[in-house]
Design a protein around this motif. Structure first.
Motif, short mmCIF file in Angstrom:
data_model
loop_
_atom_site.label_atom_id
_atom_site.label_comp_id
_atom_site.label_asym_id
_atom_site.label_seq_id
_atom_site.Cartn_x
_atom_site.Cartn_y
_atom_site.Cartn_z
N VAL B 165 31.84 132.12 -14.48
CA VAL B 165 32.66 132.84 -13.49
C VAL B 165 34.12 132.93 -13.95
CG1 VAL B 165 33.64 132.70 -11.16
CG2 VAL B 165 31.17 132.47 -11.51
N GLU B 167 35.27 133.02 -16.96
CA GLU B 167 35.38 133.99 -18.05
C GLU B 167 35.16 135.42 -17.55
OE1 GLU B 167 33.66 131.14 -18.18
OE2 GLU B 167 34.96 130.07 -19.61
N THR B 168 34.36 135.56 -16.50
CA THR B 168 34.18 136.89 -15.91
C THR B 168 35.50 137.40 -15.34
OG1 THR B 168 31.87 136.44 -15.37
CG2 THR B 168 32.93 138.19 -14.11
N GLN B 170 38.52 136.32 -16.13
CA GLN B 170 39.46 136.52 -17.24
C GLN B 170 39.23 137.88 -17.90
OE1 GLN B 170 38.95 133.00 -19.69
NE2 GLN B 170 40.75 132.04 -18.78
N GLY B 171 37.96 138.19 -18.18
CA GLY B 171 37.63 139.47 -18.81
C GLY B 171 38.05 140.65 -17.94
#
Lengths: 208, 208
Positions: B165, B167-168, B170-171
């Motif tokens: 989550v 990294e989601t 952040q992306g």
């Protein structure tokens, strides 16, 4: 006095007597383009002139201006040349076309984290304030963007006839560009690797 | 000779006799910060000096230097000030905290498409080539980035204890930054709106 095969104004002619003139000319052009990208990445637009690039490439200023009459010609050609080289290299990484999506996402993001992206970024930002540069760079950015999108669709095996797929791929490339920006001042590799792993997995799910 | 309430060196004092000195000082500071961001967005780093900003703000050069001793002080403070204003405005858009994810994605992307992003981009790119600026801007970027991430997590109602989550999110913010970059030379609003709609839907699915 040299003949056609060794003209006076080609300093390397004596050392490379068997290289045809047009090949030498192409080699000079490529040295200038590579030097221009490196110069832009290191010193930005303000520090990048035809003279600086010519010196870095070991080419006379006159020869540089023969190939590229203006500063705008040189730097837009340089960014375009390297973008094409990178596209070719990207396709060569996946010779069978559509490939493992996680690997493709990682390779796409790699396009935006090296000296080419840094050089292109300097050119874009300079173009946003310089009327002479803006139309050239806008046109170049659109062309390179379309080509990158085409490659991404092919390698991801994305079916753009399905609703939302085109925008998913576009957003992925925007994310790659944003990751490039995040890498400008610091080495962002550790964080980036985790984001890329997660988004590779999400692409796998989403593109089916 | 003016007294404390109307010093000679405060040109507006005569017109604003009842404004306490510290409020005038704060108002001058904010005028300088707003002028600095506008100047950076329009003219880039090379065209942005303390003198140019002071003139734009209608403040004497001496008063500007009293508030901001160096050019680096002025422009990093300006980008930070406006980033804080924008964070506050973003939270105010969703007073009840976690909200409709599509609306939150759209509002996050909006952070990166205005004059603040343009100004910050000029500062980042200049910092990549200027040793005096780099540490200041790197530290600022990290601070603003953390705060934006925190707001995004709150408003998206994202549970970062679940794997992926963080990294989601952040992306998603990297994508927003990339969309800002794509808007630098051309008005990218039509394409962006479609990407934002699709990625809003992806966030809805992914974050559950």
């Amino acid at each position: 006095m040299g003949g056609v095969s060794a003209p006076e104004n080609a300093p390397n002619a004596a050392r490379l007597p068997h290289v045809p003139k047009q090949d030498r000319s192409r080699a000079t052009r490529q040295r200038l383009l590579a030097a221009a990208v490196a110069c832009l990445a290191e010193h930005g637009w303000a520090g990048s002139t035809v003279s600086v690039v010519a010196e870095r490439a070991g080419v006379s200023r006159g020869a540089a201006q023969h190939h590229f009459p203006t500063r705008e010609d040189l730097f837009t050609a340089a960014v375009e040349y390297v973008a094409e080289e990178r596209s070719t290299a990207l396709r060569a990484l996946f010779p069978d076309g559509a490939a493992d999506r996680r690997a493709v996402v990682a390779a796409l993001v790699d396009l935006y984290t090296g000296p080419l992206f840094r050089a292109a970024l300097h050119l874009w930002v300079a173009a946003s304030n310089e009327d002479q540069l803006r139309p050239r760079v806008t046109e170049l950015e659109a062309r390179v963007g379309r080509e990158t999108h085409r490659i991404a669709v092919d390698l991801l095996g994305a079916d753009e006839s399905r609703p939302g797929v085109r925008e998913t791929v576009q957003g992925l490339l925007d994310m790659a560009r944003g990751l490039g920006l995040a890498n400008l001042l610091t080495d962002d590799a550790v964080r980036r690797e985790r984001v890329v792993a997660q988004w590779g997995a999400l692409m796998e799910e989403t593109l089916g």
